[in-house]
Enzyme design. Structure first.
Site, short mmCIF file in Angstrom:
data_model
loop_
_atom_site.label_atom_id
_atom_site.label_comp_id
_atom_site.label_asym_id
_atom_site.label_seq_id
_atom_site.Cartn_x
_atom_site.Cartn_y
_atom_site.Cartn_z
N GLU A 35 0.84 -1.20 0.00
CA GLU A 35 0.00 0.00 0.00
C GLU A 35 0.88 1.25 0.00
OE1 GLU A 35 -3.07 -0.34 -1.17
OE2 GLU A 35 -3.59 -1.69 0.46
N ASP A 173 -4.39 0.93 -9.16
CA ASP A 173 -5.82 0.68 -9.30
C ASP A 173 -6.21 0.49 -10.77
OD1 ASP A 173 -5.54 1.27 -6.68
OD2 ASP A 173 -6.73 3.12 -6.72
C1 GLA Z 1 -5.14 4.62 -3.91
C2 GLA Z 1 -4.34 5.03 -5.15
C3 GLA Z 1 -3.32 3.97 -5.53
C4 GLA Z 1 -2.47 3.57 -4.34
C5 GLA Z 1 -3.34 3.28 -3.13
C6 GLA Z 1 -2.54 3.01 -1.89
O1 GLA Z 1 -5.94 3.52 -4.17
O2 GLA Z 1 -5.22 5.26 -6.23
O3 GLA Z 1 -2.52 4.42 -6.60
O4 GLA Z 1 -1.51 4.54 -4.06
O5 GLA Z 1 -4.24 4.32 -2.85
O6 GLA Z 1 -1.80 1.87 -2.03
#
Ligand code: GLA
Length: 386
Positions: A35, A173
């Site tokens: 994360e 994502d």
């Molecule tokens: C959000 C962002 C991702 C990532 C997560 C944390 O979902 O869109 O790019 O940084 O937070 O892991």
């Protein structure tokens, strides 16, 4: 209830001229571990879920996009040639994707579209990436002869977040929404873009999300501040170690060396990230050996780091994590960007039913509202449905 093509098609017919178009889907995602590592060039370990966005699209022979959000019961129109775009944020996602696809040379034309989603909003399951990805995939199919590669489609979604919504997110994502494969998680190296599918078939365990229903909102949130902290620390380390381009390359020793040159807040943020990059690799090794205890332990460590060092947790999420520990859940942590949303829990089969019951009861007793429990089913990425 699972969203179906008919849910979208019936609205499309009602709100436009009665004819039908092409229908596409793109999912939300989970992330086993890794994360806030994506924008630090580290590793992530996501998988697509069954829930996602479905959009029906039909070219309308103009330069206008006429879009209907079924869930919000809201309609927006914009011209593809407009520089500014619409003001409603849901429509800005579609506008951004159109503009970014056009910038790649795809001759996008005006279209009518209606869409709906069953990814819970603000749950940290990437409903926005699902929205970007469904349109990036569809526009590539309708006007781009599918010539734009999948990773570039993911980047179209990411650039949309950066340029049209103001959220400087990483690539995880959109990557997961586009590349997902039923039954598989993916380990992505966010620096090289290389990735591997890992069949996810944990014998004797299940993944369950618990949605705190505290809505997280990354746009305009401290998310961008976290990213800046990381970049500042990487910059300082680079002065001493020119080979370091991002926190992905940094070690705890390097961080200690520059401790007096960065703020204590930036120090804590970087400490979390350096640990998290290593934890993803530890989890991959453990999975290869079927060692779920180690996977779970890493998840708890991630939660601790996200809560105490990265400071993206909240009381509700910490409480969900405490309950998981008390009940003997193998691993549990905040999933996604944080500031609300879900925990992801790795639970031995025999504990699943009991945990679900206890977590809902205890959470409701403390906060006066029920959390929502979601069984994770790893599904496919962006695709055409009909
Ligand atoms: C959000 C962002 C991702 C990532 C997560 C944390 O979902 O869109 O790019 O940084 O937070 O892991």
């Amino acid at each position: 209830m699972k969203l179906t093509i008919d849910d979208v098609r019936s609205r499309f017919i009602k709100h436009f001229d009665g004819s039908t178009g092409s229908v596409y889907a793109s999912p939300g995602r989970i992330n086993l571990i890794g994360e806030h590592t994506d924008y630090n060039n580290g590793f992530v370990f996501p998988g697509a879920v069954e829930q996602g966005m479905i959009a029906e699209i039909k070219p309308n022979g103009t330069r206008i996009v006429d879009a209907y959000s079924i869930d919000l019961k809201d309609r927006a129109q914009f011209s593809l040639d407009d520089e500014k775009g619409p003001s409603a944020s849901w429509a800005r996602y579609i506008f951004g994707v159109c503009r970014e696809m056009m910038a790649l040379g795809v001759p996008v034309q005006g279209f009518n579209t209606a869409f709906s989603g069953d990814v819970p909003l603000g749950a940290g399951m990437s409903s926005s990436a699902a929205l970007e990805s469904v349109y990036a995939f569809a526009l590539n199919d309708l006007w781009g002869e599918n010539k734009i590669e999948k990773m570039e489609l993911a980047r179209v979604g990411q650039r949309t977040e950066h340029k049209y919504l103001g959220c400087n997110c990483g690539i995880m994502d959109q990557f997961a929404s586009i590349h997902g494969k039923k039954g598989s998680l993916m380990r992505l190296d966010c620096r090289s873009g290389e990735f591997e599918y890992f069949p996810w078939n944990p014998k004797g365990y299940q993944l369950v999300l618990v949605n705190s229903c505290v809505k997280h909102e990354l746009v305009g949130s401290p998310y961008n501040d976290r990213r800046l902290s990381c970049e500042r620390v990487a910059e300082v380390i680079k002065r001493h170690h020119p080979e370091v381009d991002s926190l992905r390359d940094a070690t705890y020793e390097m961080l200690e060396e520059v401790k007096n040159e960065v703020t204590s807040e930036d120090y804590s943020r970087a400490k979390y990230v350096i640990g998290e990059v290593v934890r993803v690799l530890t989890v991959c090794e453990a999975l290869e050996k079927g060692d779920y205890d180690t996977v779970g332990e890493m998840m708890y460590q991630t939660h601790y780091g996200l809560s105490k060092e990265y400071e993206v947790s909240c009381e509700e999420l910490d409480y969900l994590n405490d309950i998981a520990r008390e009940e003997g859940v193998t691993g549990s942590r905040i999933m996604g960007g944080g500031f609300g949303g879900c925990t992801i829990n790795l639970i031995p089969d025999e504990l699943v039913a009991h945990f679900k019951e206890v977590v809902v009861k205890k959470f409701e007793e403390k906060f006066g509202k029920k959390p929502i429990v979601i069984d994770v089913v790893i599904g496919d990425g962006a695709r055409k449905l009909c």
